[in-house]
Write an enzyme that holds these catalytic residues in place. Structure first.
Site, PDB file in Angstrom:
ATOM      1  N   HIS A 189       0.837  -1.175   0.225  1.00  0.00           N
ATOM      2  CA  HIS A 189       0.145   0.089  -0.040  1.00  0.00           C
ATOM      3  C   HIS A 189       0.820   1.130   0.019  1.00  0.00           C
ATOM      4  CE1 HIS A 189      -2.800   2.917   1.712  1.00  0.00           C
ATOM      5  NE2 HIS A 189      -3.669   1.972   1.528  1.00  0.00           N
TER       6      HIS A 189
ATOM      7  N   ASP B 185       3.143  -4.035   8.057  1.00  0.00           N
ATOM      8  CA  ASP B 185       2.265  -3.147   7.839  1.00  0.00           C
ATOM      9  C   ASP B 185       0.980  -4.157   8.039  1.00  0.00           C
ATOM     10  OD1 ASP B 185       0.021  -1.888   7.146  1.00  0.00           O
ATOM     11  OD2 ASP B 185       0.490  -1.411   5.306  1.00  0.00           O
TER      12      ASP B 185
ATOM     13  N   GLN C 264      -4.169  -4.855   7.244  1.00  0.00           N
ATOM     14  CA  GLN C 264      -5.361  -5.823   6.879  1.00  0.00           C
ATOM     15  C   GLN C 264      -5.192  -7.055   7.975  1.00  0.00           C
ATOM     16  OE1 GLN C 264      -7.827  -5.469   4.839  1.00  0.00           O
ATOM     17  NE2 GLN C 264      -6.960  -3.271   3.708  1.00  0.00           N
TER      18      GLN C 264
ATOM     19  N   LYS D 160     -10.294  -0.213  10.318  1.00  0.00           N
ATOM     20  CA  LYS D 160     -10.568  -1.249   9.747  1.00  0.00           C
ATOM     21  C   LYS D 160     -10.786  -2.472  10.653  1.00  0.00           C
ATOM     22  CE  LYS D 160      -7.141   0.013   6.140  1.00  0.00           C
ATOM     23  NZ  LYS D 160      -7.676   0.322   4.872  1.00  0.00           N
TER      24      LYS D 160
ATOM     25  N   CYS E  36      -4.740   2.482  -3.602  1.00  0.00           N
ATOM     26  CA  CYS E  36      -3.412   2.643  -3.020  1.00  0.00           C
ATOM     27  C   CYS E  36      -2.330   1.977  -3.277  1.00  0.00           C
ATOM     28  CB  CYS E  36      -3.511   3.143  -1.819  1.00  0.00           C
ATOM     29  SG  CYS E  36      -4.589   4.665  -1.377  1.00  0.00           S
TER      30      CYS E  36
HETATM   31  C1  LIG Z   1      -2.304  -2.764   3.796  1.00  0.00           C
HETATM   32  C2  LIG Z   1      -2.595  -1.259   4.093  1.00  0.00           C
HETATM   33  N1  LIG Z   1      -1.679  -0.569   4.690  1.00  0.00           N
HETATM   34  C3  LIG Z   1      -2.037   0.892   5.240  1.00  0.00           C
HETATM   35  C4  LIG Z   1      -3.125   1.281   5.145  1.00  0.00           C
HETATM   36  C5  LIG Z   1      -3.495   2.648   5.699  1.00  0.00           C
HETATM   37  O1  LIG Z   1      -4.485   2.783   6.483  1.00  0.00           O
HETATM   38  P1  LIG Z   1      -5.002   4.271   6.893  1.00  0.00           P
HETATM   39  O2  LIG Z   1      -5.236   4.927   5.950  1.00  0.00           O
HETATM   40  O3  LIG Z   1      -5.776   4.110   7.997  1.00  0.00           O
HETATM   41  O4  LIG Z   1      -3.546   4.908   7.417  1.00  0.00           O
HETATM   42  C6  LIG Z   1      -4.096   0.412   4.433  1.00  0.00           C
HETATM   43  C7  LIG Z   1      -5.551   0.974   4.267  1.00  0.00           C
HETATM   44  O5  LIG Z   1      -5.934   1.978   3.400  1.00  0.00           O
HETATM   45  C8  LIG Z   1      -3.869  -0.746   4.031  1.00  0.00           C
HETATM   46  O6  LIG Z   1      -5.056  -1.496   3.544  1.00  0.00           O
END
Ligand SMILES: Cc1ncc(COP(=O)(O)O)c(C=O)c1O
Ligand SMILES: Cc1ncc(COP(=O)(O)O)c(C=O)c1O
Lengths: 157, 419, 419, 157
Positions: free
Chosen positions: C133, C212, C215, C238, C376
């Site tokens: 991401h 990270d 998910q 999430k 993203c």
């Molecule tokens: C794998 C992963 N990393 C990071 C993020 C970023 O999360 P956030 O937008 O809550 O910072 C997301 C979700 O958008 C994600 O799916």
């Protein structure tokens, strides 16, 4: 709001993807990168990946021909297609104005038939019921504006 | 929005009725009705704010900016409508000048990083003041200490607790200050600073100006255009809104010239493994999933205070300040810190022979919530020789003269108790 | 907490009853019952979360860490109890290893700043992957582009959408990688990465490892001790919790060695005009008023999922994944992206002749919320030749097999509609 | 929680500020910086500004004398005062243990009279009803521990 949304459900879908719009989206008339051109710019929508390249040839201040290469949804393709059909003969001021009207039609849902171009753009009036799709209409117009302004990239975000 | 109660007509400001909008104000503490005099640290929330957030979560929640489906469109609309509400609240020219952050602290850090590291040049100075909350001091110290050649100066505060404008002028005189970053209202002294004048002085010396409006935006009608602020920050939880959201206003041209601060989703133009381009402001500064529900809550809070009328709130609070100024100094052994002409409803004081911490515990047992300590303003306390801290009472729009009277009585009792 | 339903006993996982815990799931969209298949972007919230936040705001709200009065003590206790809940949820050794941020993005940026700029040395590399991401890619690109001599490498992803572990080994081989930063589960492909193995490989090569878990933490039982993660991040919204809060887990010794990131209140030891010292972790990394009410909401969300049992949730979702893997590929013209062995309930696909955006609008008019775009993860889409984006359906603990069947039917219809 | 808090109201206040505690807070016996000492450390509470300096003179492994300079509330002063009265003759292991017990008493409200020192520390048991004040008890103990460990500064946060 979900409750406030149109209760007609799937009916709208056919309204949005009208025969006119879908024909426009598939119309090969002004598609493809021309061998030569005077100005070009790319419109990118980073969220969905839609991309429109606009190429224009000029006759003095006026557009002689416009062509597009659009990678995007049907609305985006239809908008690029109609744009390239409408703008030949226009100055930048005129296309900026027309682009603003196209965006207005898509945002408000209020069509306009004060002339033929606007009447044709009114195919996008239904888009106002799909707020996240308005930028699919405006992407090509932003790219055209950028091309005429000498800018290389733009975005509909 | 000011139509229900005309600004300044405090007579029509029915505080008893307004208090009923705040569920927590009818709870009790240690068997005593709650007398909440710590709104300067964080304000209580009206039902309208709580309900707006609940409604969003129950009926129209989804992530924003990303979905072509109804819920996401609704959430995006609500989020962007909050931006427009903040724009109007501050008198900004465009919604694109409003960046949502998580609080004032992050908003100031954003400017320290993006403007401080990205735009200021070696040899330039940031000019802040002795009166600041740590949030508007530590980020600039960190910038100074990175050895980028960016220096730090402080405007002195006079004995009344006002910024010394002669000192401000002197420290601007060499034209080396790139950014003036000062508070619009002190969270300790209550001092309201002459923002328009400071901005004029800064601009004349070629500097930009940031105002920390964390306190001011709660107590006064703020108009960033009128004071000609380049940056203005405030925080949602003090404005009767949720935690987790803050605001940075920046003039469009300044934001456009600033590099991004945090990297991630939603702030990009395009990403490849080699090279990434960034979105325009404000998206460029809003990496990741933003405080969506908090934006909805902040919007409701802004609607709430603008419906009451910031003018009416200011007038109500001015009457409270006058009352407090009349009764507090009469308490034996009590010393108020600072005595600025232009001040809001924040009073820090010491009480002879009673340590602030003990005093605050004593008052708590009588239902009165005040704060003890240095209120995230150590240098200011040192400046006034109060390293051991002070006790602070701060007012909100729901504060009453009776609450101030109760405080007065209990302060006198406390002095006897601890004698 | 896993006592109500033993892990893995999906039979006792009464999804119809569970759905009643989520108010939004009984709303309609365009006159159709909501079929929410975008939990990967943000999950819906159970009543328990909404009510915990409301209760906090109505009965025990105040700023934390600052007041010696009952409300502030209650708020502080609630905030710190949330930290302990997260500690237990992740299997961390101490609550001090849990830092609250505003989302995953900020948590990763915190590490990129404090560890990347403060601890990594010129000549070292960060090793991330093509599968990430943007939140776990752009911060490292920004670090690389600052010309501090810190480089960036990417682990390749194979055609099944799995991290190429040979490539990982090769890129660790010269011992120059200081930090491996990879996802624990892809938000596009659903791939779950072999975290324990990656950590072993990283550690053997002298590198620290950040996962990270945005998910993964939602779909699997995570134990940071078992996988020996140095850093682990996830995001509240999430995990059926509020927006405005995220989590950084860091091993105590690492956090202790890291300089602060943001400056302000609550993160200091002492402040003078000349010199500031900083508090210990986690306070050092939590500048300003934290997401207090959001922490309360996250705590409720963690209680909610652990009461259901992460094992039971995983088993339920595994059944859904098996079902989806059986029915989705049968749809004519549908191509699933990636086919990892170990995967969670996230499916990105393309449908011949139908643009993802048009498809998502079509499905929305039938009440089905899916996401269209590049989620993203532009480099990942480029890797699979899908610059124009994909459509993504992602599951939550409330997702049913019937919803997947409805999706299947409507995908087939959509193909006809757009033919 | 406010509702769950003790209903006895202001009564507790007198419990907290007992005669014993207040006498301890004012006791001059071990106050002031000594002319010479073997170890010292400062405890700071950045939130409220409380500060305790502890000075110790050693006899081999054992403390001969301890003194304090405390700028803080009555609880903080009383704790520093009792600490300096109790620790002479002890080793670091013993003071660390005693400090942990003092903190335990303040946190749980459960007194201990297994020996005279613990009995005297039980004056802080009432502090558990005032959670934000527990650190006022522990500040001096943390400083002593830091002094014996050769650390210069500590904090009760
Ligand atoms: C794998 C992963 N990393 C990071 C993020 C970023 O999360 P956030 O937008 O809550 O910072 C997301 C979700 O958008 C994600 O799916
Ligand atoms: C003047 C001032 N500036 C900045 C802040 C910091 O606000 P926040 O903690 O919400 O970032 C505060 C409040 O604590 C304040 O009073």
């Amino acid at each position: 709001m979900n409750e406030a949304a149109s209760p007609s459900g799937a009916g709208d879908i056919a309204d949005l993807y009208s025969r006119t719009l879908r024909e426009l989206a598939r119309d090969p008339a002004h598609q493809g990168r021309p061998a030569s051109f005077d100005a070009t710019a790319r419109g990118d929508n980073p969220m969905c990946g839609d991309r429109v390249d606009i190429y224009v040839s000029l006759d003095g201040e006026r557009i002689r021909e416009a062509r597009h290469v659009a990678r995007g949804c049907e609305i985006c393709q239809a908008s690029a297609s109609l744009l390239t059909a409408l703008v030949p003969g226009m100055t930048r001021a005129e296309t900026t104005d027309l682009g603003r009207r196209a965006a207005g039609i898509a945002k408000t849902g209020i069509g306009d038939d004060s002339n033929d171009g606007l009447r044709r753009l009114s195919v996008f009036a239904v888009v106002h019921k799909f707020p996240s799709r308005v930028k699919c209409v405006t992407l090509a117009w932003n790219a055209l504006d950028a091309a005429l302004a000498g800018v290389k990239e733009t975005s509909s975000e | 929005m000011d139509t229900i109660i005309a600004p300044g007509t405090a007579a029509t400001f029915d505080v008893a009725r307004i208090r009923q909008d705040f569920p927590i104000l009818s709870t009790t503490v240690h068997g005593k009705p709650l007398t909440f005099l710590d709104s300067g640290a964080s304000a209580q929330k009206p039902r309208a704010v709580i309900e707006a957030m609940t409604r969003c979560l129950e009926t129209s929640y989804a992530n924003v900016h990303r979905g072509a489906y109804a819920l996401s469109e609704a959430a995006t609309e609500a989020y962007e409508a909050a931006r427009v509400a903040v724009q109007r609240f501050l008198g900004a020219a465009e919604p694109e000048e409003i960046v949502f952050t998580s609080n004032s602290t992050v908003a100031i850090n954003l400017v320290a990083h993006s403007y401080g590291r990205g735009v200021l040049k070696p040899g330039q100075f940031v000019l802040t003041s002795e009166i600041e909350h740590h949030a508007n001091m530590v980020p600039w110290q960190m910038l100074r200490d990175e050895n980028r050649g960016i220096g730090l100066r402080y405007v002195r505060v006079n004995d009344r607790g006002e910024l010394d404008l002669d000192d401000l002028a002197a420290k601007l005189a060499d034209g080396k200050v790139g950014l003036v970053a000062v508070t619009h209202m002190s969270n300790v002294l209550g001092t309201v600073t002459p923002a328009a004048q400071i901005a004029r002085m800064a601009h004349a010396a070629g500097a930009k100006v940031l105002f920390d409006g964390s306190q001011a935006a709660v107590h006064r009608h703020v108009d960033v255009a009128a004071i000609d602020a380049d940056f203005y920050v405030f925080t949602g939880h003090k404005l009767y809104g949720p935690t987790g959201i803050g605001v940075l206003y920046g003039k469009r041209a300044l934001l456009d010239a600033m590099p991004p601060f945090l990297g991630g989703g939603d702030m990009i133009g395009s990403v490849t493994l080699e090279r990434t381009t960034y979105a325009e402001a404000p998206a460029r500064f809003e990496a990741g999933t933003p405080p969506i529900v908090e934006a909805v809550g902040l919007h409701a809070a802004i609607d709430y205070v603008t419906t009451l009328g910031m003018g009416a709130i200011e007038a109500h609070e001015r009457a409270l300040v006058d009352h407090a100024m009349a009764v507090l100094p009469r308490i034996e052994g009590l010393t108020l810190i600072g005595g600025a002409q232009d001040r809001g409803g924040v009073f820090a004081f010491s009480l002879d022979g009673v340590h602030p911490h003990d005093l605050s515990t004593y008052l708590d047992r009588h239902g009165i919530a005040v704060r003890a300590g240095r209120h995230c303003a150590e240098p200011l306390h040192a400046r006034f020789g109060l390293e051991g801290g002070t006790t602070r009472a701060s007012f909100g729009l729901y504060t009453t003269a009776e609450e101030i009277d109760l405080l007065t009585v209990k302060l006198t009792e406390a002095r006897k108790f601890f004698a």
